[in-house]
Design a protein around this motif. Sequence first.
Motif, PDB file in Angstrom:
ATOM      1  N   LEU A  30       0.809  -1.227   0.000  1.00  0.00           N
ATOM      2  CA  LEU A  30       0.000   0.000   0.000  1.00  0.00           C
ATOM      3  C   LEU A  30       0.837   1.270   0.000  1.00  0.00           C
ATOM      4  N   GLN A  31       2.076   1.190   0.500  1.00  0.00           N
ATOM      5  CA  GLN A  31       2.937   2.385   0.552  1.00  0.00           C
ATOM      6  C   GLN A  31       3.220   2.940  -0.834  1.00  0.00           C
ATOM      7  N   THR A  32       3.288   2.063  -1.836  1.00  0.00           N
ATOM      8  CA  THR A  32       3.634   2.524  -3.184  1.00  0.00           C
ATOM      9  C   THR A  32       2.489   2.360  -4.184  1.00  0.00           C
ATOM     10  N   ALA A  33       1.358   1.815  -3.732  1.00  0.00           N
ATOM     11  CA  ALA A  33       0.231   1.574  -4.653  1.00  0.00           C
ATOM     12  C   ALA A  33      -0.415   2.888  -5.085  1.00  0.00           C
ATOM     13  N   GLY A  34      -0.739   2.974  -6.357  1.00  0.00           N
ATOM     14  CA  GLY A  34      -1.444   4.140  -6.873  1.00  0.00           C
ATOM     15  C   GLY A  34      -2.941   3.890  -6.838  1.00  0.00           C
ATOM     16  N   PRO A  35      -3.761   4.932  -7.061  1.00  0.00           N
ATOM     17  CA  PRO A  35      -5.215   4.762  -7.062  1.00  0.00           C
ATOM     18  C   PRO A  35      -5.684   3.662  -8.022  1.00  0.00           C
ATOM     19  N   GLY A  36      -5.039   3.588  -9.193  1.00  0.00           N
ATOM     20  CA  GLY A  36      -5.415   2.562 -10.177  1.00  0.00           C
ATOM     21  C   GLY A  36      -5.178   1.158  -9.649  1.00  0.00           C
ATOM     22  N   ASP A  37      -4.095   0.985  -8.864  1.00  0.00           N
ATOM     23  CA  ASP A  37      -3.787  -0.324  -8.274  1.00  0.00           C
ATOM     24  C   ASP A  37      -4.878  -0.731  -7.279  1.00  0.00           C
ATOM     25  N   ILE A  38      -5.339   0.244  -6.506  1.00  0.00           N
ATOM     26  CA  ILE A  38      -6.384  -0.029  -5.504  1.00  0.00           C
ATOM     27  C   ILE A  38      -7.667  -0.469  -6.205  1.00  0.00           C
ATOM     28  N   ILE A  39      -8.059   0.298  -7.233  1.00  0.00           N
ATOM     29  CA  ILE A  39      -9.290  -0.004  -7.982  1.00  0.00           C
ATOM     30  C   ILE A  39      -9.251  -1.430  -8.550  1.00  0.00           C
ATOM     31  N   LYS A  40      -8.073  -1.807  -9.069  1.00  0.00           N
ATOM     32  CA  LYS A  40      -7.933  -3.140  -9.683  1.00  0.00           C
ATOM     33  C   LYS A  40      -7.962  -4.257  -8.647  1.00  0.00           C
ATOM     34  N   THR A  41      -7.616  -3.931  -7.401  1.00  0.00           N
ATOM     35  CA  THR A  41      -7.450  -4.967  -6.383  1.00  0.00           C
ATOM     36  C   THR A  41      -8.682  -5.205  -5.526  1.00  0.00           C
ATOM     37  N   ASP A  68     -19.439   4.568  -7.323  1.00  0.00           N
ATOM     38  CA  ASP A  68     -18.836   5.869  -7.665  1.00  0.00           C
ATOM     39  C   ASP A  68     -17.313   5.782  -7.517  1.00  0.00           C
ATOM     40  N   ARG A  69     -16.673   5.401  -8.610  1.00  0.00           N
ATOM     41  CA  ARG A  69     -15.214   5.201  -8.622  1.00  0.00           C
ATOM     42  C   ARG A  69     -14.453   6.471  -8.236  1.00  0.00           C
ATOM     43  N   ALA A  70     -14.864   7.615  -8.782  1.00  0.00           N
ATOM     44  CA  ALA A  70     -14.149   8.877  -8.521  1.00  0.00           C
ATOM     45  C   ALA A  70     -14.209   9.253  -7.043  1.00  0.00           C
ATOM     46  N   LEU A  71     -15.385   9.109  -6.441  1.00  0.00           N
ATOM     47  CA  LEU A  71     -15.526   9.449  -5.024  1.00  0.00           C
ATOM     48  C   LEU A  71     -14.792   8.454  -4.141  1.00  0.00           C
ATOM     49  N   TYR A  72     -14.752   7.189  -4.570  1.00  0.00           N
ATOM     50  CA  TYR A  72     -14.013   6.167  -3.821  1.00  0.00           C
ATOM     51  C   TYR A  72     -12.532   6.557  -3.763  1.00  0.00           C
ATOM     52  N   LEU A  73     -11.999   6.991  -4.895  1.00  0.00           N
ATOM     53  CA  LEU A  73     -10.588   7.386  -4.953  1.00  0.00           C
ATOM     54  C   LEU A  73     -10.331   8.675  -4.166  1.00  0.00           C
ATOM     55  N   ALA A  74     -11.310   9.578  -4.190  1.00  0.00           N
ATOM     56  CA  ALA A  74     -11.176  10.818  -3.403  1.00  0.00           C
ATOM     57  C   ALA A  74     -11.117  10.460  -1.915  1.00  0.00           C
ATOM     58  N   PHE A  78     -10.055   7.582  -0.692  1.00  0.00           N
ATOM     59  CA  PHE A  78      -8.777   6.911  -0.430  1.00  0.00           C
ATOM     60  C   PHE A  78      -7.669   7.935  -0.200  1.00  0.00           C
ATOM     61  N   ASN A  79      -7.641   8.958  -1.029  1.00  0.00           N
ATOM     62  CA  ASN A  79      -6.610   9.987  -0.883  1.00  0.00           C
ATOM     63  C   ASN A  79      -6.712  10.696   0.466  1.00  0.00           C
ATOM     64  N   LYS A  80      -7.962  10.809   0.959  1.00  0.00           N
ATOM     65  CA  LYS A  80      -8.187  11.491   2.235  1.00  0.00           C
ATOM     66  C   LYS A  80      -7.660  10.667   3.419  1.00  0.00           C
ATOM     67  N   VAL A  81      -7.834   9.346   3.346  1.00  0.00           N
ATOM     68  CA  VAL A  81      -7.465   8.504   4.496  1.00  0.00           C
ATOM     69  C   VAL A  81      -6.098   7.833   4.355  1.00  0.00           C
ATOM     70  N   ARG A  82      -5.460   8.012   3.227  1.00  0.00           N
ATOM     71  CA  ARG A  82      -4.221   7.271   2.950  1.00  0.00           C
ATOM     72  C   ARG A  82      -3.184   7.364   4.073  1.00  0.00           C
ATOM     73  N   GLU A  83      -2.974   8.565   4.606  1.00  0.00           N
ATOM     74  CA  GLU A  83      -1.936   8.734   5.626  1.00  0.00           C
ATOM     75  C   GLU A  83      -2.278   8.024   6.930  1.00  0.00           C
ATOM     76  N   SER A  84      -3.555   7.651   7.096  1.00  0.00           N
ATOM     77  CA  SER A  84      -3.946   7.002   8.354  1.00  0.00           C
ATOM     78  C   SER A  84      -3.685   5.494   8.339  1.00  0.00           C
ATOM     79  N   ILE A  85      -3.250   4.962   7.192  1.00  0.00           N
ATOM     80  CA  ILE A  85      -2.924   3.534   7.115  1.00  0.00           C
ATOM     81  C   ILE A  85      -1.546   3.313   7.736  1.00  0.00           C
ATOM     82  N   SER A  86      -1.430   2.287   8.575  1.00  0.00           N
ATOM     83  CA  SER A  86      -0.147   1.999   9.222  1.00  0.00           C
ATOM     84  C   SER A  86       0.922   1.709   8.171  1.00  0.00           C
ATOM     85  N   LEU A  87       2.154   2.093   8.474  1.00  0.00           N
ATOM     86  CA  LEU A  87       3.264   1.855   7.546  1.00  0.00           C
ATOM     87  C   LEU A  87       3.918   0.499   7.781  1.00  0.00           C
ATOM     88  N   ASP A  88       3.888   0.040   9.048  1.00  0.00           N
ATOM     89  CA  ASP A  88       4.676  -1.153   9.369  1.00  0.00           C
ATOM     90  C   ASP A  88       4.028  -2.135  10.347  1.00  0.00           C
TER      91      ASP A  88
END
Length: 352
Positions: free
Chosen positions: A267-278, A287-293, A295-305
Motif C-alpha cells: 500500500l505504501q507505493t500503490a497508486g489509485p489505479g492499483d487499488i481499484i484493480k485490487t 462511484d469510482r471517482a468518489l471512492y478514490l477521493a 482513499f486519498n483522504k485517508v491514505r496517511e492514516s494507514i499503518s506503515l509497518d
Amino acid sequence: MNCQLLQARMSRRVFAGGTALAAATLALPALRAQPKLEKSKIALSVGGKAAFYYLPLTISEQLGYFKAEGLDVEISDFAGGARALQAVVGGSADVCSGAFEHTINMQAKNQMFQAFVLQGRAPQIAFGVSTKNMPNYKSIADLKGKKIGVSAPGSSTNMMANLVLSRGGLKASDVSFIGVGTAAGALTALRSGQIDAMSNTDPVMTMLEQKGEVKIISDTRTLKGTVEVFGGPMPAACLYAPMDFIQKHPNTCQALANAIVHGLKWLQTAGPGDIIKTVPESYLLGDRALYLASFNKVRESISLDGIIPSDGVRTALKALASFDPSIKADKIDLAKTYTNEFASKAKEHFKA
C-alpha cells in the motif's frame, strides 16, 4: 590440446553443477526452517470489510499474502466491530480484525484480548449531521433526542460518537443509536431521513460530505484531525485475539502479522489505479471517482509497518475512560492489550 580443452570444459560443468547442487542444498534447510503453523485454517471476523478502515486486510487477502504464509483464512464480514468481536467471544472465529479499543473494553470485563498487528494509525471515523434533517444545527446540544447512525452499536463508530457527545455535555442515553453498517445501507439510512446524524468510516462519509448531505462536526480521517479529537495518536484497526490463542499459536499469529505487513508495504507505493484493480467492485459503492477521493483522504492514516505505538495505546485508554464509567484507567494493564513481537519480525522481514 583438444583433449585438455574438453577435460577443462567438463570439469567446469561438474563444478557448476556441484555449485548449483550445493546452493540448492543450502536453501533446503531455510525452507524447512519455516516454523510449522499450529493452525493453518483460520476463521477471521471483521465488521465492515468494505471500509477503508480494513483496506490492509482486503489487500492481503486479494493479493494472496495469507496463502503465501501457508494460511487458509476464511473471513466473515459483520455489520460492525462489536458483532465481529462477539464471533470470537462465541467461538465461531479465532481472530478479529477490529478496533484496538476493544482490547481495553474486554479487559475491563476480565476477558484478556491482545492486538498483535496494526492496520490503521488513525480511526478514520467522521461524525456528521444530516443537512436535510438538521439544517439549522449549531452545537452538540442540538443532537439531544436524535437518531444517530453507527456501523453497529458498541462498535468503534459508536465509541467515537459517545466521545463527541460527552464533550458537548450529552450522555449516550440522550440519543438513540441505530446500526446502519458501513456501506450502501449507511448511505440509504441518511439519505432517506431515517437518521439525523452519523458516525461512520470512509468511503461512506466522504461520499455524503462531497454531495453536501452531511456537515462534518468531528473528523479523525487524518493524523492531524485524530490528535485534535483524541489529544494524541490513536491506534485503530488491528488484528487481535484472545491472549490464550496467541500463546498457543505463535507461529500462526506470526504468519497473520506477516501477511498484513506485506499488504501495508504494498500500500505504501500503490497508486489509485492499483487499488481499484485490487478491491472488489462492490466496495466502490457505484462511484469510482468518489471512492478514490476518499482513499486519498485517508491514505496517511494507514499503518506503515504494523507496529502499535505505546503512546497511542495510552491515548485510547484515556479517551475511553473519559466517557465510559465502566473503564477504570488505573485497573487496566495496557501492556497486556497489545504486543509488537510479531509485527516487529514482519517489519524486519519485509523491510516495511
